[in-house]
Design a protein around this motif. Sequence first.
Motif, mmCIF file in Angstrom:
data_model
loop_
_atom_site.group_PDB
_atom_site.id
_atom_site.type_symbol
_atom_site.label_atom_id
_atom_site.label_comp_id
_atom_site.label_asym_id
_atom_site.label_seq_id
_atom_site.Cartn_x
_atom_site.Cartn_y
_atom_site.Cartn_z
ATOM 1 N N VAL A 155 0.844 -1.198 0.000
ATOM 2 C CA VAL A 155 0.000 0.000 0.000
ATOM 3 C C VAL A 155 0.885 1.257 0.000
ATOM 4 C CG1 VAL A 155 -1.924 1.193 1.101
ATOM 5 C CG2 VAL A 155 -1.713 -1.286 1.323
ATOM 6 N N ASP A 156 1.937 1.218 0.838
ATOM 7 C CA ASP A 156 2.865 2.353 0.863
ATOM 8 C C ASP A 156 3.426 2.631 -0.524
ATOM 9 O OD1 ASP A 156 2.613 3.016 3.488
ATOM 10 O OD2 ASP A 156 4.349 1.856 4.175
ATOM 11 N N GLU A 157 3.769 1.547 -1.215
ATOM 12 C CA GLU A 157 4.360 1.736 -2.538
ATOM 13 C C GLU A 157 3.349 2.327 -3.515
ATOM 14 O OE1 GLU A 157 6.088 -2.092 -3.233
ATOM 15 O OE2 GLU A 157 7.916 -1.548 -2.115
ATOM 16 N N ALA A 158 2.090 1.896 -3.375
ATOM 17 C CA ALA A 158 1.051 2.473 -4.228
ATOM 18 C C ALA A 158 0.889 3.964 -3.931
ATOM 19 C CB ALA A 158 -0.270 1.736 -4.020
ATOM 20 N N ILE A 159 1.000 4.313 -2.640
ATOM 21 C CA ILE A 159 0.880 5.727 -2.251
ATOM 22 C C ILE A 159 2.018 6.543 -2.865
ATOM 23 C CG2 ILE A 159 1.117 7.331 -0.299
ATOM 24 C CD1 ILE A 159 -0.510 5.338 1.370
ATOM 25 N N GLN A 160 3.236 6.019 -2.722
ATOM 26 C CA GLN A 160 4.374 6.742 -3.287
ATOM 27 C C GLN A 160 4.253 6.881 -4.798
ATOM 28 O OE1 GLN A 160 8.104 4.876 -1.986
ATOM 29 N NE2 GLN A 160 7.033 4.562 -0.059
ATOM 30 N N ALA A 161 3.846 5.801 -5.445
ATOM 31 C CA ALA A 161 3.740 5.834 -6.906
ATOM 32 C C ALA A 161 2.687 6.856 -7.329
ATOM 33 C CB ALA A 161 3.397 4.441 -7.436
ATOM 34 N N THR A 162 1.598 6.930 -6.569
ATOM 35 C CA THR A 162 0.546 7.883 -6.917
ATOM 36 C C THR A 162 1.020 9.317 -6.694
ATOM 37 O OG1 THR A 162 -1.041 6.235 -6.186
ATOM 38 C CG2 THR A 162 -1.876 8.464 -6.522
ATOM 39 N N GLN A 163 1.745 9.509 -5.594
ATOM 40 C CA GLN A 163 2.319 10.828 -5.315
ATOM 41 C C GLN A 163 3.221 11.271 -6.473
ATOM 42 O OE1 GLN A 163 2.517 11.495 -1.402
ATOM 43 N NE2 GLN A 163 2.287 13.586 -2.117
ATOM 44 N N ALA A 164 4.035 10.354 -6.936
ATOM 45 C CA ALA A 164 4.941 10.678 -8.043
ATOM 46 C C ALA A 164 4.150 11.037 -9.293
ATOM 47 C CB ALA A 164 5.878 9.498 -8.312
ATOM 48 N N VAL A 165 3.058 10.316 -9.520
ATOM 49 C CA VAL A 165 2.222 10.609 -10.691
ATOM 50 C C VAL A 165 1.649 12.021 -10.579
ATOM 51 C CG1 VAL A 165 0.028 10.037 -11.823
ATOM 52 C CG2 VAL A 165 1.666 8.227 -11.255
ATOM 53 N N ILE A 166 1.199 12.391 -9.393
ATOM 54 C CA ILE A 166 0.630 13.731 -9.214
ATOM 55 C C ILE A 166 1.675 14.799 -9.520
ATOM 56 C CG2 ILE A 166 -0.268 15.369 -7.508
ATOM 57 C CD1 ILE A 166 -1.542 12.959 -6.083
ATOM 58 N N GLU A 167 2.860 14.619 -8.965
ATOM 59 C CA GLU A 167 3.898 15.622 -9.198
ATOM 60 C C GLU A 167 4.262 15.723 -10.665
ATOM 61 O OE1 GLU A 167 6.927 14.639 -6.268
ATOM 62 O OE2 GLU A 167 5.387 15.125 -4.766
ATOM 63 N N GLN A 168 4.358 14.566 -11.300
ATOM 64 C CA GLN A 168 4.734 14.595 -12.715
ATOM 65 C C GLN A 168 3.602 15.206 -13.552
ATOM 66 O OE1 GLN A 168 7.712 14.063 -13.632
ATOM 67 N NE2 GLN A 168 7.362 14.382 -15.817
ATOM 68 N N THR A 169 2.350 14.929 -13.182
ATOM 69 C CA THR A 169 1.226 15.516 -13.918
ATOM 70 C C THR A 169 1.283 17.038 -13.821
ATOM 71 O OG1 THR A 169 -0.083 13.609 -13.265
ATOM 72 C CG2 THR A 169 -1.294 15.459 -14.199
ATOM 73 N N ARG A 170 1.619 17.527 -12.649
ATOM 74 C CA ARG A 170 1.755 18.977 -12.465
ATOM 75 C C ARG A 170 2.831 19.551 -13.361
ATOM 76 N NH1 ARG A 170 0.314 21.647 -7.295
ATOM 77 N NH2 ARG A 170 1.885 23.118 -7.957
ATOM 78 N N LYS A 171 3.936 18.835 -13.437
ATOM 79 C CA LYS A 171 5.060 19.279 -14.245
ATOM 80 C C LYS A 171 4.665 19.333 -15.718
ATOM 81 C CE LYS A 171 9.996 18.541 -13.557
ATOM 82 N NZ LYS A 171 10.993 17.522 -13.229
ATOM 83 N N VAL A 172 3.994 18.282 -16.138
ATOM 84 C CA VAL A 172 3.546 18.245 -17.528
ATOM 85 C C VAL A 172 2.562 19.374 -17.783
ATOM 86 C CG1 VAL A 172 2.156 16.917 -19.163
ATOM 87 C CG2 VAL A 172 3.962 15.800 -17.862
#
Lengths: 397, 518
Positions: A155-172
């Motif tokens: 679950v932690d890994e899913a949380i981290q992966a989702t966090q990374a997706v959010i940050e990258q979406t912002r960047k894009v």
Amino acid sequence: MADIVGGSTPSKDEASYWEDGTIAWATPSDVTKLPIGVTKINRTASSINDKAIKGLSLRLLPPGSVLMTSRATIGYPVINLVPMTTNQGFANFLPSRHYDPTFLTQWIIYNRLNLERLAGGSTFLEISKKSLKSFPIALPPLHAQRRIAEILTSVDEAIQATQAVIEQTRKVKQGVLKRLLTRGIGHTRFKLTEVGEIPETWELKPLGELCTLTNGNGFRPTEWTSHGLPIIRIQNLNGSREFNYFAGTPKDKWIVDPGDLLFSWAGVRGVSFGPHLWDGPRGVLNQHIFKVHSCSEVDKFWLFFAMTLVTTRIESKAHGFKASLLHVHKSEITNQLIAVPPKPEQEKIVHRLNALSEAEQASREELASLKETKSALLSDLLSGQKRVFIDNLAAAE
Amino acid sequence: MTVLSLDQLEAHLWRAADILRGAIDASDYKHYIFGLLFYKRLCDVWEEEYEERLARYGDEELAADPEEHRFPIPVGHFWKDVRRHTTDIGTHLNVAFHAVEDANHRLRGVFQDVDFNNKERFPDAVLEKLLQHFERYRLRNVDVEPDVLGQAYEYLIAQFADDAGKKGGEFYTPKMVVRLIVECLRPDEGMSIYDPTCGSGGMLLEVVHHLERLGKNPKSLSLFGQERNLNTWAICQMNLFLHDIDDASVARGDTLIDPKHLIGEGVRRQGVDGLMDTLKGVHLARGAIRTFDRVLANPPFSLKQWGHDVWSNGDPFARDRYGCPPKSYADLAFVQHMIASLKHDGMLGVVLPHGILFRSGAEGRIREGMLKDDLIEAVIGLAPNLFYGAGIPACIVIIRKDKPAERKGKVLFVNGVEQFVEGKAQNHLSASNVAVLARAFHDYADVDRLARVVPIQEIATNDHNLNISRYVHVTEDAEDLDVAEEVEKLLELREQRDTAEAKMMGFLKELGYVPEGA
């Protein structure tokens, strides 16, 4: 259950403890600055040398120990991947055949509030080794611990992966924003202007010609009440819903309705400074915030995005009281040159950018639900009342 | 006897402060300790000279002859004379101080604020202890490097600036900031140097050290200063004396209202000069401002009540060439005083708060005037929090009336915001930070994230705004984001998330949390 050891700080004046340091030496900030969900550590900001270890008889923690912050911020665990020492702000669990380190970190996270309650101390909270040792822990067999740790880690890994997706979406989104606002959609002919190349059919105009800015009102504390219209302050632009209220008769120009475009001209770089679409209730506008009235040739949402783009430009040139706090003159906003597309193209641009915003929003909601899942699972698996589950799992292995 | 080390002396002075703790305000310690230390040193050096002469001539009278000494100490007012008394020690100290002042024109006024004659504050027992403490070290030239003692002075000033907080910080510029200015100005042998707000004299001394470091002769310099604060001025006098600088001219008074370094006083009455004055529109009624090869200063930041009422009616010394600064910001009044004090081929460096770079109104007009006359050679931004008691960022402005041809019409901006060493209460400049910034100035070339040479026309289009970050960016720019590349990364991250979630869902299914068919 395990041996718990503390740490300490070699004297900063004694350079010989720090020179050519090769041994990692952790402080609580090394732990608290890790991204949420990361519970492994392989490097620290400072390092010490052999001399310090001998001089202070510091305990070198073997890899796989659990380092838990025990002072001021309590109950943040990490597992060290390399041999490590710590300062006095930790209680460290040495590896033991009784427990799985990942299980222990999850258990600490689950019990953080209880551990805080256990802490004493006058200047800051601190948990003593003694009270920690007497704190009861329901410890399932080792193979069950490992299983539980594995599930929670997923679950932690899913949380981290989702966090990374959010940050990258912002960047894009930022990149796309800049591209759409300077190159538009489907143009082939461009002209060179003060702000770089823009489509030939676009016009370059100062922001002041696209909108008018009206200032909020400086509401004095004596005017604050507990009823009436909420006073929209800078902190409310960042999502805070704590309001002071104004019960007097407001001037028309102070009124803000949901969806109005605002611009905070004093505030924290990258946070409150810049444009905001008001998503709260009807209220009155406080000082240091402009209400932005867009003219008829301009789409409000496009203007919001255009202002986002110039905010970076203003931010890089603005002066501030401190490095992070910005404060600009009205002319520094209205003088900004903006490449203005025809209104239909503005709307198309908004449509595309909104799609990206929605994707970001969806990921955010997903992150929130993952976090809830995690805390529910923690409680189910660690409370010790779900023995059946664990036994079943153990049998299944 | 071995030479007293800097560490020993620092500890010694610090313990002297301990003895005084409670008797007077911490911010006053330095005047008393400095006064006493200075007096002790005078006496010890005089005795050293005396013994040397005595050994040479074998004649006590000749050895004591004032002609044989760098400075006189009147008979009966030596340290050993004061120590004969066990009561009314404070009175005897005061009398001795005044006798020394009276006998030495250069030292007139240095003991003015050191008054031990107050039994409430300084009972004989405390003074006895204090004097005993000072006797632990002999301070002859053979015992201390003249420089080491001065360095310890600076150390104590730093300590007390810390102690007294903001008030103390007014007169203490961090050493490395001073060094940076000096490295930029490159003072050389034979030059005249002037600090119009010289405080304890740190900047003038750094010029001396600079020449020493280069193996040049600092005695060839002529040093000038002015300081308004009486105590600080006295410390400056002693400080210069202790550094063996005998011929500095440090005047007391308010630089903006009553500048002391003038030439041609009273020349107005003479026909030709009077005519010239009229032609130039310069009032020479009180003499003209004297000019120097190098002018450097750290004026108090944004001083209020600086004499706006006088300047707003026209400065009698015609220093308000570019206009009168606002009521509560004296910064550009000091700068204009410094410009007036600068020789045509001279160079000046001044520490200023960032506000003067961008504030509009009167200051904007002054800035515009200075830019149009092409005076500003460089603006060097310093990292935040380098100064005692002032977190606001400061900068150094370098001005020349006659810039080298290749620098004409240009201003160099150096953004030093990343050049510092982090400290607990304060940030610091390291020797290498200073070297980087000084090199950026002397190279006068574009350096990514550090320096940029900007044509004056570009500054004009920015409303003559000199704000450093406007010209030298150090913040990450979102400008060059490659969208395609970022999208690629996003796709990858989404895939990773999907994998992580699938794994998690697998576990949740096993646990029976997920409904069949989901």
